[in-house]
Scaffold this motif. Structure first.
Motif, mmCIF file in Angstrom:
data_model
loop_
_atom_site.group_PDB
_atom_site.id
_atom_site.type_symbol
_atom_site.label_atom_id
_atom_site.label_comp_id
_atom_site.label_asym_id
_atom_site.label_seq_id
_atom_site.Cartn_x
_atom_site.Cartn_y
_atom_site.Cartn_z
ATOM 1 N N PRO A 62 0.800 -1.240 0.000
ATOM 2 C CA PRO A 62 0.000 0.000 0.000
ATOM 3 C C PRO A 62 0.829 1.285 0.000
ATOM 4 C CG PRO A 62 0.117 -0.902 2.209
ATOM 5 C CD PRO A 62 0.840 -1.876 1.335
ATOM 6 N N SER A 63 2.136 1.191 0.211
ATOM 7 C CA SER A 63 2.950 2.407 0.328
ATOM 8 C C SER A 63 3.062 3.128 -1.010
ATOM 9 C CB SER A 63 4.339 2.046 0.851
ATOM 10 O OG SER A 63 5.147 3.201 0.936
ATOM 11 N N HIS A 64 3.290 4.444 -0.926
ATOM 12 C CA HIS A 64 3.464 5.258 -2.127
ATOM 13 C C HIS A 64 4.942 5.439 -2.492
ATOM 14 C CE1 HIS A 64 -0.718 7.284 -1.433
ATOM 15 N NE2 HIS A 64 -0.807 6.013 -1.779
ATOM 16 N N THR A 65 5.845 4.951 -1.650
ATOM 17 C CA THR A 65 7.284 5.077 -1.925
ATOM 18 C C THR A 65 7.962 3.745 -1.656
ATOM 19 O OG1 THR A 65 7.781 5.792 0.343
ATOM 20 C CG2 THR A 65 7.301 7.521 -1.286
ATOM 21 N N TYR A 66 9.126 3.588 -2.269
ATOM 22 C CA TYR A 66 9.922 2.382 -2.048
ATOM 23 C C TYR A 66 11.383 2.708 -2.367
ATOM 24 C CZ TYR A 66 11.733 -2.375 -2.330
ATOM 25 O OH TYR A 66 12.460 -3.518 -2.134
ATOM 26 N N LYS A 67 12.275 2.288 -1.485
ATOM 27 C CA LYS A 67 13.702 2.550 -1.652
ATOM 28 C C LYS A 67 14.387 1.316 -2.218
ATOM 29 C CE LYS A 67 17.766 4.240 0.862
ATOM 30 N NZ LYS A 67 18.274 4.687 2.178
ATOM 31 N N VAL A 68 14.973 1.477 -3.403
ATOM 32 C CA VAL A 68 15.666 0.377 -4.062
ATOM 33 C C VAL A 68 17.148 0.473 -3.712
ATOM 34 C CG1 VAL A 68 16.097 -0.802 -6.248
ATOM 35 C CG2 VAL A 68 13.998 0.519 -5.928
ATOM 36 N N GLN A 69 17.713 -0.579 -3.184
ATOM 37 C CA GLN A 69 19.101 -0.580 -2.743
ATOM 38 C C GLN A 69 19.938 -1.559 -3.559
ATOM 39 O OE1 GLN A 69 18.913 -1.473 1.455
ATOM 40 N NE2 GLN A 69 18.182 0.561 1.996
ATOM 41 N N ARG A 70 21.264 -1.386 -3.442
ATOM 42 C CA ARG A 70 22.246 -2.276 -4.047
ATOM 43 C C ARG A 70 22.100 -2.379 -5.563
ATOM 44 N NH1 ARG A 70 22.556 -7.338 0.313
ATOM 45 N NH2 ARG A 70 23.137 -6.053 2.116
ATOM 46 N N LEU A 71 21.841 -1.242 -6.186
ATOM 47 C CA LEU A 71 21.833 -1.219 -7.648
ATOM 48 C C LEU A 71 23.263 -1.218 -8.170
ATOM 49 C CD1 LEU A 71 19.029 1.430 -8.301
ATOM 50 C CD2 LEU A 71 18.843 -1.060 -8.391
ATOM 51 N N THR A 72 23.452 -1.744 -9.352
ATOM 52 C CA THR A 72 24.774 -1.764 -9.965
ATOM 53 C C THR A 72 25.151 -0.359 -10.413
ATOM 54 O OG1 THR A 72 24.358 -4.012 -10.752
ATOM 55 C CG2 THR A 72 26.187 -2.815 -11.774
ATOM 56 N N GLU A 73 26.381 0.052 -10.097
ATOM 57 C CA GLU A 73 26.810 1.401 -10.455
ATOM 58 C C GLU A 73 26.989 1.536 -11.970
ATOM 59 O OE1 GLU A 73 31.644 1.224 -10.258
ATOM 60 O OE2 GLU A 73 30.598 2.000 -8.511
ATOM 61 N N SER A 74 26.855 2.782 -12.424
ATOM 62 C CA SER A 74 27.023 3.124 -13.848
ATOM 63 C C SER A 74 26.162 2.234 -14.742
ATOM 64 C CB SER A 74 28.498 3.023 -14.256
ATOM 65 O OG SER A 74 29.281 3.904 -13.502
ATOM 66 N N SER A 75 24.934 1.997 -14.300
ATOM 67 C CA SER A 75 24.026 1.133 -15.063
ATOM 68 C C SER A 75 22.657 1.791 -15.166
ATOM 69 C CB SER A 75 23.875 -0.246 -14.399
ATOM 70 O OG SER A 75 25.134 -0.885 -14.296
ATOM 71 N N ALA A 76 21.932 1.445 -16.251
ATOM 72 C CA ALA A 76 20.583 1.959 -16.479
ATOM 73 C C ALA A 76 19.561 0.977 -15.910
ATOM 74 C CB ALA A 76 20.344 2.194 -17.961
ATOM 75 N N HIS A 77 18.581 1.492 -15.196
ATOM 76 C CA HIS A 77 17.527 0.673 -14.605
ATOM 77 C C HIS A 77 16.192 1.292 -14.988
ATOM 78 C CE1 HIS A 77 20.447 -1.467 -11.990
ATOM 79 N NE2 HIS A 77 21.065 -0.291 -11.998
ATOM 80 N N SER A 78 15.286 0.476 -15.511
ATOM 81 C CA SER A 78 13.975 0.955 -15.946
ATOM 82 C C SER A 78 12.913 0.525 -14.945
ATOM 83 C CB SER A 78 13.650 0.399 -17.336
ATOM 84 O OG SER A 78 14.587 0.871 -18.286
ATOM 85 N N PHE A 79 12.008 1.452 -14.648
ATOM 86 C CA PHE A 79 10.959 1.187 -13.665
ATOM 87 C C PHE A 79 9.593 1.500 -14.271
ATOM 88 C CE2 PHE A 79 14.808 2.253 -11.355
ATOM 89 C CZ PHE A 79 14.869 1.301 -10.358
ATOM 90 N N ARG A 80 8.601 0.753 -13.827
ATOM 91 C CA ARG A 80 7.207 1.031 -14.168
ATOM 92 C C ARG A 80 6.343 0.587 -12.997
ATOM 93 N NH1 ARG A 80 5.649 -3.567 -18.775
ATOM 94 N NH2 ARG A 80 5.775 -5.383 -17.352
ATOM 95 N N ILE A 81 5.128 1.110 -12.912
ATOM 96 C CA ILE A 81 4.251 0.836 -11.776
ATOM 97 C C ILE A 81 2.822 0.621 -12.273
ATOM 98 C CG2 ILE A 81 3.750 3.276 -11.357
ATOM 99 C CD1 ILE A 81 3.768 2.652 -8.363
ATOM 100 N N GLN A 82 2.106 -0.150 -11.534
ATOM 101 C CA GLN A 82 0.694 -0.356 -11.832
ATOM 102 C C GLN A 82 -0.092 -0.421 -10.535
ATOM 103 O OE1 GLN A 82 0.536 -5.189 -12.340
ATOM 104 N NE2 GLN A 82 -0.772 -4.058 -13.722
#
Length: 205
Positions: free
Chosen positions: A12-32
């Motif tokens: 139910p939250s409106h926010t989320y913290k994504v951790q441990r992403l790979t540096e110098s990399s592109a990450h795509s997000f989408r929500i429903q």
């Protein structure tokens, strides 16, 4: 993410913290949005690019006194980050000064400093810097906690042996005490004589 979306949060939250992403990399997000009635359509895709990571904070360096007014400062080293070499910056704060000064920068894990002054506090701290080979950029991590160091004093003279200045000072104190005691005795003697004379005068009268 390799062309395939993966669910990383559902709730139910409106926010989320994504951790441990790979540096110098592109990450795509989408929500429903999802409800009891079913699942809604996905939003437009948002692509986020991470930056390069800075080196981690180091522990406080260790300081060892060598011969004379010289000390050696040592610290932990960090492995290269994705092939980028690291260098280290050593800073010192002398006495009551308000700003740290850089005394060393290099790839070694230790440094010797000479010419230290006795009875003076020295605070050392160190930080790691990453040299990015692809962009020639330098990324410096946070500085470590400081380590306090002062040059140890030379051994004092053996007990019972006083330097000439201390001996003279002691003699002066003794002679002053004797003079003070003699003065007190004289004052009491004078008061006693005066009281005796007064008593004799009153009795004869």
């Amino acid at each position: 993410m390799c062309g395939r979306f993966v669910t990383i949060y559902r709730g139910p939250s409106h926010t989320y913290k994504v951790q441990r992403l790979t540096e110098s990399s592109a990450h795509s997000f989408r929500i429903q949005a999802v409800s009891d009635a079913g699942e809604g359509p996905f939003s437009d895709t948002h692509t986020f690019c991470t930056t390069k990571s800075v080196p981690p904070a180091l522990k406080a360096p260790k300081v060892h006194q060598l011969e004379g007014n010289t000390c050696e400062v040592t610290w932990e080293t960090v492995a290269p980050m994705r092939g980028d070499p690291l260098s280290y910056v050593l800073q010192v704060l002398v006495g009551r000064e308000s700003e740290y000064k850089q005394v060393f920068k290099g790839e070694e894990g230790s440094f010797q400093i000479s010419g230290l002054q006795p009875n003076t506090d020295y605070r050392f701290r160190v930080g790691a810097c990453r040299r990015c080979q692809d962009t020639s950029q330098e990324l410096c991590g946070p500085l470590s906690p400081s380590s306090l160091f002062s040059v140890r004093r030379q051994d004092n003279p053996a007990s019972g042996e006083l330097c000439p200045a201390e001996t003279a000072k002691g003699a002066g104190l003794i002679s002053s005490d004797e003079r003070f005691a003699a003065l007190i005795v004289c004052v009491f003697a004078g008061l006693s004589i005066l009281i005796a004379c007064l008593l004799q005068y009153f009795f004869m009268k």
